[in-house]
Write a protein that holds these residues in place. Sequence first.
Motif, PDB file in Angstrom:
ATOM      1  N   PHE A  44       0.820  -1.194   0.000  1.00  0.00           N
ATOM      2  CA  PHE A  44       0.000   0.000   0.000  1.00  0.00           C
ATOM      3  C   PHE A  44       0.866   1.261   0.000  1.00  0.00           C
ATOM      4  O   PHE A  44       1.931   1.304   0.628  1.00  0.00           O
ATOM      5  N   GLY A  45       0.359   2.286  -0.676  1.00  0.00           N
ATOM      6  CA  GLY A  45       0.938   3.619  -0.564  1.00  0.00           C
ATOM      7  C   GLY A  45       2.263   3.825  -1.252  1.00  0.00           C
ATOM      8  O   GLY A  45       2.814   4.933  -1.207  1.00  0.00           O
ATOM      9  N   GLU A  46       2.821   2.809  -1.909  1.00  0.00           N
ATOM     10  CA  GLU A  46       4.106   2.967  -2.571  1.00  0.00           C
ATOM     11  C   GLU A  46       3.893   3.370  -4.028  1.00  0.00           C
ATOM     12  O   GLU A  46       3.095   2.735  -4.733  1.00  0.00           O
ATOM     13  N   PRO A  47       4.593   4.400  -4.498  1.00  0.00           N
ATOM     14  CA  PRO A  47       4.385   4.860  -5.889  1.00  0.00           C
ATOM     15  C   PRO A  47       4.910   3.857  -6.899  1.00  0.00           C
ATOM     16  O   PRO A  47       5.935   3.206  -6.675  1.00  0.00           O
ATOM     17  N   SER A  48       4.192   3.713  -7.994  1.00  0.00           N
ATOM     18  CA  SER A  48       4.603   2.812  -9.065  1.00  0.00           C
ATOM     19  C   SER A  48       5.621   3.500  -9.958  1.00  0.00           C
ATOM     20  O   SER A  48       6.022   4.648  -9.725  1.00  0.00           O
ATOM     21  N   LYS A  49       6.028   2.804 -11.006  1.00  0.00           N
ATOM     22  CA  LYS A  49       6.789   3.450 -12.066  1.00  0.00           C
ATOM     23  C   LYS A  49       5.882   4.416 -12.807  1.00  0.00           C
ATOM     24  O   LYS A  49       4.672   4.441 -12.614  1.00  0.00           O
ATOM     25  N   ASP A  50       6.470   5.243 -13.682  1.00  0.00           N
ATOM     26  CA  ASP A  50       5.670   6.128 -14.528  1.00  0.00           C
ATOM     27  C   ASP A  50       4.836   5.263 -15.471  1.00  0.00           C
ATOM     28  O   ASP A  50       5.353   4.456 -16.233  1.00  0.00           O
ATOM     29  N   LEU A  51       3.518   5.424 -15.402  1.00  0.00           N
ATOM     30  CA  LEU A  51       2.617   4.615 -16.208  1.00  0.00           C
ATOM     31  C   LEU A  51       2.114   5.364 -17.425  1.00  0.00           C
ATOM     32  O   LEU A  51       1.063   5.043 -17.970  1.00  0.00           O
ATOM     33  N   GLY A  52       2.876   6.365 -17.874  1.00  0.00           N
ATOM     34  CA  GLY A  52       2.478   7.113 -19.059  1.00  0.00           C
ATOM     35  C   GLY A  52       1.884   8.460 -18.718  1.00  0.00           C
ATOM     36  O   GLY A  52       0.808   8.824 -19.197  1.00  0.00           O
ATOM     37  N   GLY A  53       2.590   9.232 -17.863  1.00  0.00           N
ATOM     38  CA  GLY A  53       2.108  10.551 -17.486  1.00  0.00           C
ATOM     39  C   GLY A  53       1.666  10.644 -16.046  1.00  0.00           C
ATOM     40  O   GLY A  53       1.349  11.732 -15.563  1.00  0.00           O
ATOM     41  N   PHE A  54       1.637   9.543 -15.344  1.00  0.00           N
ATOM     42  CA  PHE A  54       1.238   9.545 -13.945  1.00  0.00           C
ATOM     43  C   PHE A  54       1.852   8.343 -13.227  1.00  0.00           C
ATOM     44  O   PHE A  54       2.256   7.375 -13.852  1.00  0.00           O
ATOM     45  N   VAL A  55       1.933   8.475 -11.886  1.00  0.00           N
ATOM     46  CA  VAL A  55       2.321   7.350 -11.054  1.00  0.00           C
ATOM     47  C   VAL A  55       1.085   6.906 -10.283  1.00  0.00           C
ATOM     48  O   VAL A  55       0.069   7.602 -10.270  1.00  0.00           O
ATOM     49  N   GLU A  56       1.200   5.783  -9.625  1.00  0.00           N
ATOM     50  CA  GLU A  56       0.012   5.193  -9.020  1.00  0.00           C
ATOM     51  C   GLU A  56       0.325   4.700  -7.606  1.00  0.00           C
ATOM     52  O   GLU A  56       1.415   4.208  -7.329  1.00  0.00           O
ATOM     53  N   LYS A  57      -0.672   4.853  -6.729  1.00  0.00           N
ATOM     54  CA  LYS A  57      -0.586   4.322  -5.381  1.00  0.00           C
ATOM     55  C   LYS A  57      -1.888   3.578  -5.068  1.00  0.00           C
ATOM     56  O   LYS A  57      -2.943   3.950  -5.563  1.00  0.00           O
ATOM     57  N   ILE A  58      -1.785   2.558  -4.244  1.00  0.00           N
ATOM     58  CA  ILE A  58      -2.963   1.765  -3.866  1.00  0.00           C
ATOM     59  C   ILE A  58      -3.321   2.072  -2.421  1.00  0.00           C
ATOM     60  O   ILE A  58      -2.483   1.953  -1.525  1.00  0.00           O
ATOM     61  N   ASP A  59      -4.569   2.501  -2.207  1.00  0.00           N
ATOM     62  CA  ASP A  59      -5.029   2.837  -0.865  1.00  0.00           C
ATOM     63  C   ASP A  59      -5.142   1.581   0.009  1.00  0.00           C
ATOM     64  O   ASP A  59      -5.346   0.474  -0.483  1.00  0.00           O
ATOM     65  N   LYS A  60      -5.061   1.793   1.314  1.00  0.00           N
ATOM     66  CA  LYS A  60      -5.149   0.667   2.249  1.00  0.00           C
ATOM     67  C   LYS A  60      -6.521   0.012   2.255  1.00  0.00           C
ATOM     68  O   LYS A  60      -6.654  -1.154   2.626  1.00  0.00           O
ATOM     69  N   GLU A  61      -7.553   0.752   1.854  1.00  0.00           N
ATOM     70  CA  GLU A  61      -8.906   0.202   1.851  1.00  0.00           C
ATOM     71  C   GLU A  61      -9.289  -0.415   0.502  1.00  0.00           C
ATOM     72  O   GLU A  61     -10.416  -0.862   0.331  1.00  0.00           O
ATOM     73  N   ALA A  62      -8.350  -0.442  -0.451  1.00  0.00           N
ATOM     74  CA  ALA A  62      -8.690  -0.851  -1.815  1.00  0.00           C
ATOM     75  C   ALA A  62      -9.089  -2.318  -1.913  1.00  0.00           C
ATOM     76  O   ALA A  62      -9.823  -2.706  -2.826  1.00  0.00           O
ATOM     77  N   LEU A  63      -8.617  -3.151  -1.001  1.00  0.00           N
ATOM     78  CA  LEU A  63      -8.848  -4.595  -1.108  1.00  0.00           C
ATOM     79  C   LEU A  63      -9.932  -5.103  -0.168  1.00  0.00           C
ATOM     80  O   LEU A  63     -10.154  -6.321  -0.087  1.00  0.00           O
ATOM     81  N   LYS A  64     -10.626  -4.213   0.514  1.00  0.00           N
ATOM     82  CA  LYS A  64     -11.545  -4.671   1.553  1.00  0.00           C
ATOM     83  C   LYS A  64     -12.729  -5.470   1.017  1.00  0.00           C
ATOM     84  O   LYS A  64     -13.299  -6.285   1.743  1.00  0.00           O
ATOM     85  N   ASP A  65     -13.109  -5.254  -0.236  1.00  0.00           N
ATOM     86  CA  ASP A  65     -14.264  -5.963  -0.796  1.00  0.00           C
ATOM     87  C   ASP A  65     -13.862  -7.065  -1.784  1.00  0.00           C
ATOM     88  O   ASP A  65     -14.714  -7.608  -2.490  1.00  0.00           O
ATOM     89  N   VAL A  66     -12.582  -7.393  -1.854  1.00  0.00           N
ATOM     90  CA  VAL A  66     -12.110  -8.383  -2.837  1.00  0.00           C
ATOM     91  C   VAL A  66     -12.325  -9.796  -2.300  1.00  0.00           C
ATOM     92  O   VAL A  66     -11.980 -10.100  -1.149  1.00  0.00           O
ATOM     93  N   ASP A  67     -12.899 -10.658  -3.137  1.00  0.00           N
ATOM     94  CA  ASP A  67     -13.052 -12.079  -2.813  1.00  0.00           C
ATOM     95  C   ASP A  67     -11.868 -12.837  -3.407  1.00  0.00           C
ATOM     96  O   ASP A  67     -11.737 -12.955  -4.617  1.00  0.00           O
ATOM     97  N   PHE A  68     -10.986 -13.338  -2.542  1.00  0.00           N
ATOM     98  CA  PHE A  68      -9.772 -14.010  -3.006  1.00  0.00           C
ATOM     99  C   PHE A  68      -9.954 -15.521  -3.153  1.00  0.00           C
ATOM    100  O   PHE A  68      -8.976 -16.231  -3.384  1.00  0.00           O
ATOM    101  N   SER A  69     -11.173 -16.038  -3.047  1.00  0.00           N
ATOM    102  CA  SER A  69     -11.375 -17.488  -2.997  1.00  0.00           C
ATOM    103  C   SER A  69     -10.969 -18.191  -4.285  1.00  0.00           C
ATOM    104  O   SER A  69     -10.669 -19.378  -4.276  1.00  0.00           O
ATOM    105  N   ASN A  70     -10.960 -17.466  -5.420  1.00  0.00           N
ATOM    106  CA  ASN A  70     -10.567 -18.085  -6.693  1.00  0.00           C
ATOM    107  C   ASN A  70      -9.234 -17.556  -7.209  1.00  0.00           C
ATOM    108  O   ASN A  70      -8.965 -17.601  -8.408  1.00  0.00           O
ATOM    109  N   CYS A  71      -8.421 -17.056  -6.309  1.00  0.00           N
ATOM    110  CA  CYS A  71      -7.136 -16.468  -6.707  1.00  0.00           C
ATOM    111  C   CYS A  71      -6.079 -17.565  -6.887  1.00  0.00           C
ATOM    112  O   CYS A  71      -6.014 -18.524  -6.123  1.00  0.00           O
TER     113      CYS A  71
END
Length: 509
Positions: A44-71
């Motif tokens: 969480f919160g770590e900047p990505s590489k340049d993705l074509g004009g912007f960088v990206e970060k993932i919020d700590k709450e981003a995965l709260k609704d993800v169902d990982f049962s078929n991962c």
Amino acid sequence: MNEEEKEKRLTEEADLEAEEKQADSKEEETEEAGKTISGYALKFGEPSKDLGGFVEKIDKEALKDVDFSNCFLLYDHDYSKPLASVKSDTLKLEVDDTGLHFEATLNDTTYAKDVYENVSKGVVDSMSFGFELGIDSFDEDKETGEVTRSIKSVKNMPEISVVTMPAYDSSNVQVNKRSYEKFIEQRSNKKMNKALESTSDDQKGDNNMEKTLMNNEQTEIRNYEEYIRSKGEVRDVTTENAAAVVPEEVIGEVFDLKRNKYNLAQYATVKTVSNGQGKYPVATNQEAVLATKEELAEIEDVDADMFTSVNYAVATRAGKIALSNEIVEDSEVNIVQEVKEQLQQLVDNTDNKHIIDLLKTFPKQEVADLDGLKEIHNVTLDPALDKTVILNQSGFNHLDTLKDSDGRYILQPDVTAPSGKSLFGMPVVLVSNKLLANAENGAFPMIIGDIAQSVFVARRNQVTTQWDKFDYYSQGLAVVIRNDYETIDEEASVYIEFTPETTGGGSGE
């Protein structure tokens, strides 16, 4: 799902570790210990590489609704190389304050052992994950101008992958940029409005006209919606002969009809050849034995042909399409690239047709029950062959509903099989009824055998060309392939017409 909706990200500092679990009891000391790897699929919160004009970060709450049962845990995003899965309890995922942590007990396969060795020695130390975006937002630093995309929520995460840097740098640019382009458009509109406020009165008159034209379409759409909701009572909408003029919207993407995409050449023996015709040598000494030699006697010749040849002669197959420059210029999408992708699909379709047509010339057997299919698997075909089953939709549906005497389904789940199912341990490849049609008598066509031992595909060349047609103000695009499809060993596969008995066939035991 449209490929543009799927995104992949690289996690370089994945804290990958490898360890070998010890046996739990003396009885297990003789068994091979389980090999595990662990680390973070994302942080969480770590900047990505340049993705074509912007960088990206993932919020700590981003995965709260993800169902990982078929991962799944994969190697290089390749679903044919699964390492572990949540469903099989060999992959454990935990969302903590740092990110998505995983621990996996690897399968006992060659590629899994290779992954373990590479991780344990530090050769491979990066992770990646594939996801479907839920909600995102963009923010711009007013001082530096840097744009940051925040992933607020993730809909689904079907896989995480152990990856090497070269394998992921290219896929790191596969970003859904529609939301970013929308942000850029909104930012441009704000700058234009601000510029309008600071211009002279004469300039404002001209610029206001441009701004008015830009807003006309949105105003027209809002007025039209009000006209519809009021059943025609509100008439702040353009009309012609008392009929409402419906505003037109241009969609900036191509809708791809979902069809099963596959290329059967991946199961055949494919060789790039340097000439239009030639011979492919095949070793044939499978049944030969060495003769007994008396002391000081001359060694006898081997009583068998050591090699045979598969003769090939490539043929040229091609197709072209013309695009008017008006279509190319006025389209909201890169229509030329879209056509090129469709032409590549024609190449795959050509491979599929010729490979199926060739396999249908192999020895034919008519089967009425599951015992007959087992006999082909156990007796007709050599046990050394890596057998695969090719089924059409009708045959797959029939077998997928059959159960043995204990109530177990005949087709068993198999994550390594293209269709997700296996028959008597053989992976099942599912093709459409259009490609492999049912027989005239209604029998289900099937192919069982080692496709790599059966079919030889000689590839000479494949070219995609593009040229201007000045007389017609248009462009021409064409794809040309030069290849051939030949039989290697006619005993390596069997073409089957399966006509089930009305009583239900064999037991399947």
